[in-house]
Design a protein around this motif. Structure first.
Motif, mmCIF file in Angstrom:
data_model
loop_
_atom_site.group_PDB
_atom_site.id
_atom_site.type_symbol
_atom_site.label_atom_id
_atom_site.label_comp_id
_atom_site.label_asym_id
_atom_site.label_seq_id
_atom_site.Cartn_x
_atom_site.Cartn_y
_atom_site.Cartn_z
ATOM 1 N N GLY A 206 -19.147 12.079 40.289
ATOM 2 C CA GLY A 206 -19.275 10.657 40.031
ATOM 3 C C GLY A 206 -19.180 9.817 41.282
ATOM 4 O O GLY A 206 -18.641 10.238 42.307
ATOM 5 N N LYS A 207 -19.716 8.607 41.194
ATOM 6 C CA LYS A 207 -19.586 7.646 42.278
ATOM 7 C C LYS A 207 -18.244 6.909 42.161
ATOM 8 O O LYS A 207 -17.609 6.913 41.107
ATOM 9 C CB LYS A 207 -20.743 6.656 42.233
ATOM 10 C CG LYS A 207 -22.092 7.264 42.576
ATOM 11 C CD LYS A 207 -23.166 6.193 42.659
ATOM 12 C CE LYS A 207 -24.490 6.771 43.114
ATOM 13 N NZ LYS A 207 -25.544 5.727 43.234
ATOM 14 N N THR A 208 -17.851 6.243 43.233
ATOM 15 C CA THR A 208 -16.552 5.576 43.292
ATOM 16 C C THR A 208 -16.611 4.197 42.640
ATOM 17 O O THR A 208 -17.556 3.444 42.843
ATOM 18 C CB THR A 208 -16.103 5.432 44.753
ATOM 19 O OG1 THR A 208 -16.038 6.730 45.345
ATOM 20 C CG2 THR A 208 -14.738 4.765 44.839
ATOM 21 N N TYR A 209 -15.580 3.896 41.858
ATOM 22 C CA TYR A 209 -15.485 2.584 41.210
ATOM 23 C C TYR A 209 -14.049 2.081 41.291
ATOM 24 O O TYR A 209 -13.103 2.838 41.561
ATOM 25 C CB TYR A 209 -15.934 2.661 39.744
ATOM 26 C CG TYR A 209 -15.064 3.541 38.875
ATOM 27 C CD1 TYR A 209 -13.958 3.032 38.205
ATOM 28 C CD2 TYR A 209 -15.352 4.897 38.741
ATOM 29 C CE1 TYR A 209 -13.156 3.837 37.430
ATOM 30 C CE2 TYR A 209 -14.556 5.715 37.967
ATOM 31 C CZ TYR A 209 -13.460 5.186 37.308
ATOM 32 O OH TYR A 209 -12.654 6.001 36.553
ATOM 33 N N ARG B 218 -18.272 -1.465 41.569
ATOM 34 C CA ARG B 218 -18.897 -0.149 41.676
ATOM 35 C C ARG B 218 -19.524 -0.029 43.057
ATOM 36 O O ARG B 218 -20.308 -0.884 43.456
ATOM 37 C CB ARG B 218 -19.951 0.046 40.580
ATOM 38 C CG ARG B 218 -19.311 0.139 39.200
ATOM 39 C CD ARG B 218 -20.318 0.558 38.148
ATOM 40 N NE ARG B 218 -19.639 1.064 36.970
ATOM 41 C CZ ARG B 218 -20.222 1.829 36.057
ATOM 42 N NH1 ARG B 218 -21.500 2.166 36.189
ATOM 43 N NH2 ARG B 218 -19.554 2.253 35.013
ATOM 44 N N TYR C 238 -21.257 6.842 37.344
ATOM 45 C CA TYR C 238 -19.829 6.712 37.618
ATOM 46 C C TYR C 238 -18.982 7.404 36.554
ATOM 47 O O TYR C 238 -18.001 8.072 36.863
ATOM 48 C CB TYR C 238 -19.441 5.233 37.694
ATOM 49 C CG TYR C 238 -20.170 4.474 38.765
ATOM 50 C CD1 TYR C 238 -19.582 4.265 40.009
ATOM 51 C CD2 TYR C 238 -21.452 3.974 38.547
ATOM 52 C CE1 TYR C 238 -20.253 3.561 41.007
ATOM 53 C CE2 TYR C 238 -22.128 3.275 39.531
ATOM 54 C CZ TYR C 238 -21.530 3.078 40.762
ATOM 55 O OH TYR C 238 -22.188 2.396 41.748
ATOM 56 N N ARG D 1 -12.785 8.287 41.747
ATOM 57 C CA ARG D 1 -13.991 9.107 41.625
ATOM 58 C C ARG D 1 -13.644 10.382 40.893
ATOM 59 O O ARG D 1 -12.607 11.000 41.171
ATOM 60 C CB ARG D 1 -14.573 9.410 43.009
ATOM 61 C CG ARG D 1 -15.907 10.138 42.959
ATOM 62 C CD ARG D 1 -16.605 10.068 44.311
ATOM 63 N NE ARG D 1 -15.893 10.819 45.336
ATOM 64 C CZ ARG D 1 -16.042 12.131 45.555
ATOM 65 N NH1 ARG D 1 -16.854 12.841 44.779
ATOM 66 N NH2 ARG D 1 -15.372 12.712 46.524
#
Length: 347
Positions: A272-275, A346, A239, A316
């Motif tokens: 990156g992944k979404t948080y 997350r 992330y 993201r």
């Protein structure tokens, strides 16, 4: 008389007594999730810079006290706020100028965007400013800024100001005072605070109740080196890439009691992944270009651009191919953490 008419009459009588029925507003007061009034926004440095430099032609640093253009969130027009609890501004000091000494209960950070050689003085010590340096002016400490003359090698220096002005205002806790002198007395050697506390050591009898870090200048070259080494030695977070927080070395806690400060590295091509997080965050790009996805907003960012993510918005971050990215950010995380209100999710 119908029940509805009786109710309306009752409500009018309550208003006359400075009373209000909770059942009419409970759904807006206690919500299932945050409903921030601020919105995602970006300020492109190349578009701001001409206005910053024009301010240097129109008013002196001494006249202005602080020559700053405030970054106002579009969701809070006229409030001089970038988030519900934080302020941001772009400050300029020209060669030969001094921004006079004062102090206030609001805590402040400086993150240098452009130019070298200007100085900030805090608590009797000066530090020379360079791009990427993170500098603290703690609550109720005298501080002033200055810049050598052109003949001495001075050049325009621009930095991002971050303060907890809205938070302090919401608590009615703001105090300020101007110094009797234009500049405070400098009685410490430059680098003295870093020598005392910046090497994972501290003077053996050091005691302080001040919650702010005794290091007031964190040089970028050292912080950048830490990111590089962690990237080589540790698995990268999906992330955040490689993200570190600035700390108070005497406590291990936050460098500032009301503002959390961070530096992170995204290698070229990072997606990156979404948080989500309940702290509202202000970012500025130090190196490289990329894309920030904040809710439905899509922001392409480049060095020195500033953008903001409201509480609980999905975020993201991506780095462009071929360009490593370094981001500095600050948020109200220490306050939420201290109150037990910090939440993260997350995807």
């Amino acid at each position: 008389m119908s029940l509805e008419v009786q109710r309306q009459e009752y409500y009018r009588e309550l208003a006359g007594q400075n009373l209000s029925p909770l059942w009419l507003s409970l759904h807006n007061l206690v919500t299932e999730s945050p409903r921030p009034s601020i919105v995602p926004a970006i300020w492109k440095y190349d578009e701001m810079r001409p206005y910053v430099m024009a301010a240097g032609e129109l008013i002196t640093a001494e006249e202005a006290v602080r020559r700053v253009l405030v970054l106002e969130n579009p969701g809070l027009p006229g409030k001089s706020s970038i988030t519900q609890s934080l302020y941001a501004g772009i400050q300029l000091i020209l060669p030969g100028e001094t921004a006079p000494s004062h102090r206030h209960t609001q805590s402040a950070l400086r993150f240098v965007l452009e130019g070298r050689g200007a100085w900030t003085a805090v608590n009797g010590e000066r530090t020379t400013m360079s791009p990427g340096d993170f500098i603290i002016t703690p609550s109720w400490h005298w501080h002033d800024h200055g810049n050598p003359t052109l003949e001495e090698g001075g050049e325009p220096v621009v930095w991002l100001d971050g303060l907890d002005i809205p938070l302090v205002a919401s608590l009615d806790a703001g105090f300020a005072e101007n110094h009797v002198a234009k500049e405070q007395d400098v009685y410490k050697h430059e680098g003295e605070s870093f020598a005392r506390f910046g090497y994972n050591m501290t003077p053996v009898r050091h005691r302080s109740a001040d919650p702010t870090s005794p290091i007031f200048s964190y040089p970028y070259e050292r912080s950048r080196e830490a990111l590089d080494k962690l990237y080589r030695f540790e698995a990268m977070d999906e992330y955040d890439g490689v993200k570190m927080r600035y700390i108070n070395p005497t406590t291990g806690g936050w460098a500032m009691p009301t503002i959390g400060t961070f530096l992170q590295y995204l290698p070229a091509g990072f997606a990156g992944k979404t948080y989500r997080s309940s702290d509202s965050t202000v970012y500025t790009a130090v190196e490289g270009s990329g894309t920030a996805y904040i809710g439905d907003a899509v922001f392409k960012f480049s060095p020195r651009d500033v953008f903001v993510a409201p509480s609980w918005y999905p975020v993201r971050l991506e780095a462009d191919a071929g360009e490593d990215v370094v981001l500095f950010s600050y948020s109200d995380r220490p306050v939420l953490e201290a109150l037990g209100l910090l939440r993260e999710a997350r995807a």
